[in-house]
Structure formats: C-alpha cells, structure tokens
Motif scaffolding. Sequence first.
Motif, mmCIF file in Angstrom:
data_model
loop_
_atom_site.group_PDB
_atom_site.id
_atom_site.type_symbol
_atom_site.label_atom_id
_atom_site.label_comp_id
_atom_site.label_asym_id
_atom_site.label_seq_id
_atom_site.Cartn_x
_atom_site.Cartn_y
_atom_site.Cartn_z
ATOM 1 N N ASP A 1 5.233 64.619 -20.274
ATOM 2 C CA ASP A 1 4.507 63.650 -19.442
ATOM 3 C C ASP A 1 4.499 62.264 -20.069
ATOM 4 O O ASP A 1 4.557 61.250 -19.365
ATOM 5 C CB ASP A 1 3.071 64.125 -19.208
ATOM 6 N N THR B 1 12.644 69.639 -23.296
ATOM 7 C CA THR B 1 12.383 70.151 -21.944
ATOM 8 C C THR B 1 12.501 71.662 -21.804
ATOM 9 O O THR B 1 12.093 72.207 -20.781
ATOM 10 C CB THR B 1 13.342 69.502 -20.925
ATOM 11 N N GLY C 1 13.204 62.439 -15.634
ATOM 12 C CA GLY C 1 12.048 63.322 -15.518
ATOM 13 C C GLY C 1 12.349 64.796 -15.680
ATOM 14 O O GLY C 1 11.434 65.601 -15.785
ATOM 15 N N VAL C 2 13.634 65.164 -15.725
ATOM 16 C CA VAL C 2 14.033 66.568 -15.842
ATOM 17 C C VAL C 2 15.195 66.656 -16.823
ATOM 18 O O VAL C 2 16.105 65.816 -16.800
ATOM 19 C CB VAL C 2 14.456 67.149 -14.475
ATOM 20 N N ARG D 1 7.637 60.399 -19.189
ATOM 21 C CA ARG D 1 7.690 60.011 -17.777
ATOM 22 C C ARG D 1 6.719 58.867 -17.482
ATOM 23 O O ARG D 1 7.049 57.937 -16.724
ATOM 24 C CB ARG D 1 7.377 61.220 -16.897
ATOM 25 N N GLY E 1 13.715 72.123 -18.469
ATOM 26 C CA GLY E 1 12.646 71.930 -17.504
ATOM 27 C C GLY E 1 12.258 70.473 -17.384
ATOM 28 O O GLY E 1 13.100 69.576 -17.546
ATOM 29 N N ASP E 2 10.985 70.246 -17.121
ATOM 30 C CA ASP E 2 10.493 68.879 -16.944
ATOM 31 C C ASP E 2 10.366 68.169 -18.286
ATOM 32 O O ASP E 2 10.084 68.781 -19.321
ATOM 33 C CB ASP E 2 9.131 68.900 -16.255
#
Length: 294
Positions: A127, A61, A211-212, A130, A123-124
């Motif tokens: 994808d 992340t 997600g983070v 998630r 960070g995130d």
Amino acid sequence: MLLIIAAMMRPNLMSPMLLLLILRQATPLGFAAIGQSLVMRCRSLDLSSGGIVAVVSYLLTSGIMPLPWPWALLVCLAFGVFIGVVNGFLIVRVRASSVIVTLAVSMILSGIVIALSQFYASGDAPDVLREFGRARVLGLPLVPLIWLALLVPAALFLRFSAFGRVTDAVGANPRAAELSGLPYLKVVFVAHVVSAVTSVLAGFMLLGFVGVGNVTLGRDLALNSLAASILGGVNFGNGRGGVAGPAVAAFMLAFLFNFLTSLGLGEPGRLMLQGSIVGAAALVYCLRNRGSNH
C-alpha cells in the motif's frame, strides 16, 4: 521538433494534464538512466535492470517475504547492492565483459522469478508504494518532483567531486587513468553498485504506478535506459550530457512512445525505434573513434 510534430498531429498530447502523466511514466526510466549513464561514462554497461526489477517486484508482491514494509524495502535495496557488487566484482576483478556479465545476471534473476512464481504467484504491491505513486503536491505528482529534485545534487556531485573528476578521466582514457594512479577499478565498481540501486528504485516506482506485481515488469528498462543515456549525450567514455541530458531524454522517450501509440504503431514501432537509436549510436561511436585514431 518532436513536440512540434506532436502538436500538429496529436494536439491533445500537449495538454498539461497529459504531459504530467507522461512525466510520471518517465520517472522509473529516469532513475534507471542515472545509473546507466554513470556506468557508460566509465566505458562499461549495465543490462541487469530487468532482472533486478523482476526480483524486487516478486519479493514485494508474492508474500514470500512477510516483513513490515520498511524492512521489505531495505531488503530490496540490500539486494540491489549485492547484485551491483557481483556485477562490479566480475567486471573489475575477473575482467569479464560487462555486456555478458550483466546480461547473464539479468537472465538468471528473471529465470529464478519465473520458477518461483509457479509456487508463489505475484499479488498486489504494498500500500505504501501505491499511495506514494498516487501522491500529489499542489496538484503535481510527487514522484517526478523527487526525481527532478535529485538531479541537482547528482549533477553537482559529478561536476565538483573527486569521484566525478576521476570518472571523467577514466572515461576519457582508462589506460592513462590507471597508469596515473587513479582508482580506475574502484570507480567502475562503484558505478555498477549505484546502477543496481537505481534499478531497485525504478522498480519501486513501477510497482507504485502499476499496483500489481508481474514477472515481466521492467523487462525493457535496460534497453530504454541505454537509449535515454545515448540520446541524452552520454556515450561510452563521454558524459557530455551529464545527468540532465538523460533525464530530458527519458521524458522524451516516454512522450515518443505515447505519440507512437496514438498513431497506432504501439509495440512494434517502439521496438524498431529502440533498435535504431542504439544501432545509430554505436555507428556514430565507431566512426568517431576511427576519426580520432587517424
């Protein structure tokens, strides 16, 4: 008994939708409990899960590792293997205490992540993680289905393979297993490598759900996996619960934490419960060994 009490006091927790959500929450703990229970069957312990998850979260992340997601996930898995090898080497070859070694490794890894986060913040999540965390099959969450599907081959492997039989022999009497020529040290080494890899998988699941990234992500995973293994019937040198016992215990712990939160107890109640479980299991283990010695 817990389900009956919850049905009487908080009947909304028994709705199918919430039960599926709790099962999804229990999946990371379920993965970690597989490795922890295997290590405990060899009369060892792994407390490095929190540090491993923190590193996995940071690598995926923070942007410090600009790689396509397949390579990034492979690097994280390779890192888990490396930490498992380090733990196993120090425990098997140096004959250091598994508690001290794995706790020290977890603290070092967490400290490194906190130091690096001052320069590259988390960070995130990717994808793909998630999307994987949100994926459903016929209305059911995909991740818990994969976890439950892995339990069957894992149980069969431990039940019928030579590795599983040697693990049981080592847990029953390590000294006798070593004198009999069984690969005692190799089994302990492999168990720690597997435990580290399952911690990486648990980190993937946590990232997919949250997600983070977070430097504290998974900090309670080691203690929770220990509690789940103990509640599931696995104790040091005793694997009566197999893999099904810790899996059920992981779900029940997640359910219990939600139940305590609904009662307003939250974090304090959860911490007191964890300590009580581990302390009671240690007491029972000591009393059982004292009885067997007499």
